[in-house]
Design a protein around this motif. Structure first.
Motif, mmCIF file in Angstrom:
data_model
loop_
_atom_site.group_PDB
_atom_site.id
_atom_site.type_symbol
_atom_site.label_atom_id
_atom_site.label_comp_id
_atom_site.label_asym_id
_atom_site.label_seq_id
_atom_site.Cartn_x
_atom_site.Cartn_y
_atom_site.Cartn_z
ATOM 1 N N ALA A 70 40.694 -26.604 29.762
ATOM 2 C CA ALA A 70 41.724 -27.603 30.018
ATOM 3 C C ALA A 70 42.890 -27.218 28.782
ATOM 4 O O ALA A 70 44.173 -27.721 29.042
ATOM 5 N N ALA A 93 46.895 -26.838 29.583
ATOM 6 C CA ALA A 93 47.757 -27.621 29.387
ATOM 7 C C ALA A 93 48.748 -27.298 28.295
ATOM 8 O O ALA A 93 50.152 -27.606 28.609
ATOM 9 N N GLY A 101 45.712 -19.949 31.030
ATOM 10 C CA GLY A 101 44.629 -20.757 31.324
ATOM 11 C C GLY A 101 43.768 -20.057 32.524
ATOM 12 O O GLY A 101 42.492 -20.307 32.192
ATOM 13 N N SER A 161 38.468 -25.492 36.731
ATOM 14 C CA SER A 161 39.545 -24.428 36.352
ATOM 15 C C SER A 161 40.574 -24.151 37.410
ATOM 16 O O SER A 161 41.634 -24.056 36.855
ATOM 17 N N LEU A 215 42.791 -27.228 37.175
ATOM 18 C CA LEU A 215 43.578 -27.170 35.924
ATOM 19 C C LEU A 215 44.857 -26.230 35.907
ATOM 20 O O LEU A 215 45.921 -26.239 35.705
#
Length: 377
Positions: A60, A64, A71, A108, A111
């Motif tokens: 996360a 982000a 990511g 995941s 995200l």
């Protein structure tokens, strides 16, 4: 938002971008260490203690702050770490591990999709901001650092967050032997005033270079502004009652004479700093604001004040003087100016704005422009 045209550091945007990249690298490195630490920790923890559920945290963080690509890589590393931890305990095919694995993959993916959407929005916003800044810089051009014997510095703040131009304006023009400067305040604030701002600045730039005497220049400016502002009125009645106007001051500083000539069209008086003393240059018979010249006849006769070598002149709009403190008191410019360090215009502008922000203790509610001039010794 503050805009420093003259005394702001060059390359500030590049340094800010480098800082963001360094932050992303640090976050990615820390996240990778946390992910690798999970299977390592499982080697030493009792069989009834599991830490695999924390793998979603570094994924996360990276998604982000470092973007969807990193990511995705963090998510892949997290999945591999969970599989490694399960193999260490010979529990890869157990129901608990399979549920954890499916949950990690699902979270995941969500995200990364969210990070991808956010990055696309940031790129679109950055593109729009670049276009806006380019257009605004065409309207409110940066002032030159020098003009004849004068050194110049300025600062600008728009009431609209993120905008560089609003209802306050300034411009400099050279004649054969003098410098002319306009500072003004369009009725209204923020980006809603941008059209009127462009009208006033365009009229001044066109008139100032015709080498006309100062009264004729301001009269020409009044006519152009009245005609131009009428285009922005929604109805003829709105134009008739003077709903749109611009307070302005036009100053002329001869190269070879220790004087400054001022024509005020309903604007705030310039502030003269001479040998540690601050004095407001009150014009005896100010003209009506630009756009309202038909309401009262004026000859636009300039008022003349001493302006010797080493003196500084501070021009400003009411966003400075009408800024309030926590008790509702206005910023006391005349009281503060003489005590502020200001050996040069850049320092004076910086110290005035710093002192203003300390007085206001929060965001200012109006556009604000400040221009400082100093005659060479």
């Amino acid at each position: 938002m503050w805009t420093w045209w003259r005394d702001g550091p060059r390359g500030a945007g590049d340094r800010e971008t480098a800082a963001w990249r360094a932050r992303d690298y640090v976050i990615t490195a820390v996240a990778a260490l946390l992910i690798v630490a999970v299977p390592v920790a499982d080697l030493f923890l009792p069989m009834n203690i599991h830490v695999a559920h924390v793998l979603v945290v570094p994924v996360a963080l990276v998604a982000a702050f470092a973007g969807p690509l990193r990511g995705s890589l963090a998510a892949l590393l997290a999945v591999l770490a969970l599989i490694a931890a399960a193999l260490e305990r010979d529990a890869l095919t157990t129901e608990n591990v399979l549920v954890q694995l499916a949950s990690l993959v699902l979270v995941s993916v969500l995200l990364v999709v969210f990070a991808l959407s956010s990055e696309r929005g940031r790129h679109e916003l950055a593109g729009e901001r670049r276009i806006s800044e380019a257009a605004q810089r065409v309207v409110l051009r940066p002032l030159p650092g020098r003009s004849g014997p004068l050194t110049i510095a300025s600062a600008y703040r728009s009431a609209d967050d993120g905008a560089r131009v609003g209802g306050d304006l300034y411009a400099v023009a050279r004649t054969a032997n003098a410098t002319r400067l306009l500072i003004g305040d369009v009725r209204g604030k923020g980006l809603n005033s941008l059209g009127e701002t462009e009208t006033v600045l365009g009229a001044f730039r066109a008139a100032a270079h015709r080498q006309e005497p100062l009264p004729e220049l301001v009269a020409s400016l009044e006519g152009s502004v009245r005609w131009g502002l009428a285009e922005f009125c929604d109805t003829p009645a709105e134009a008739d009652v003077g709903e749109r106007f611009v307070t302005a001051a036009v100053v002329e500083i001869p190269d070879d004479e220790p004087y400054v000539h001022v024509v005020s069209c309903g604007h705030l008086p310039p502030l003269l700093l001479h040998e540690g003393r601050a004095t407001l240059l009150d014009v005896a018979d100010p003209a009506p604001p630009l756009g309202l010249g038909a309401l009262a006849e004026s000859t636009y006769a300039p008022s003349t004040f001493p302006f010797a070598g080493g003196d500084q002149l501070l021009l400003y709009t009411d966003g400075l003087t009408e800024a309030r403190d926590a008790e509702g008191g206005f910023y006391p410019l005349l009281e503060r100016a003489a005590g502020l360090p200001g050996s040069c215009p850049a320092t004076l502008v910086r110290e005035v704005t710093r002192d203003l922000l300390g007085h206001a203790h929060g965001p200012l509610g109006d556009d604000m422009a400040v221009v400082a001039l100093q005659r060479a010794h």
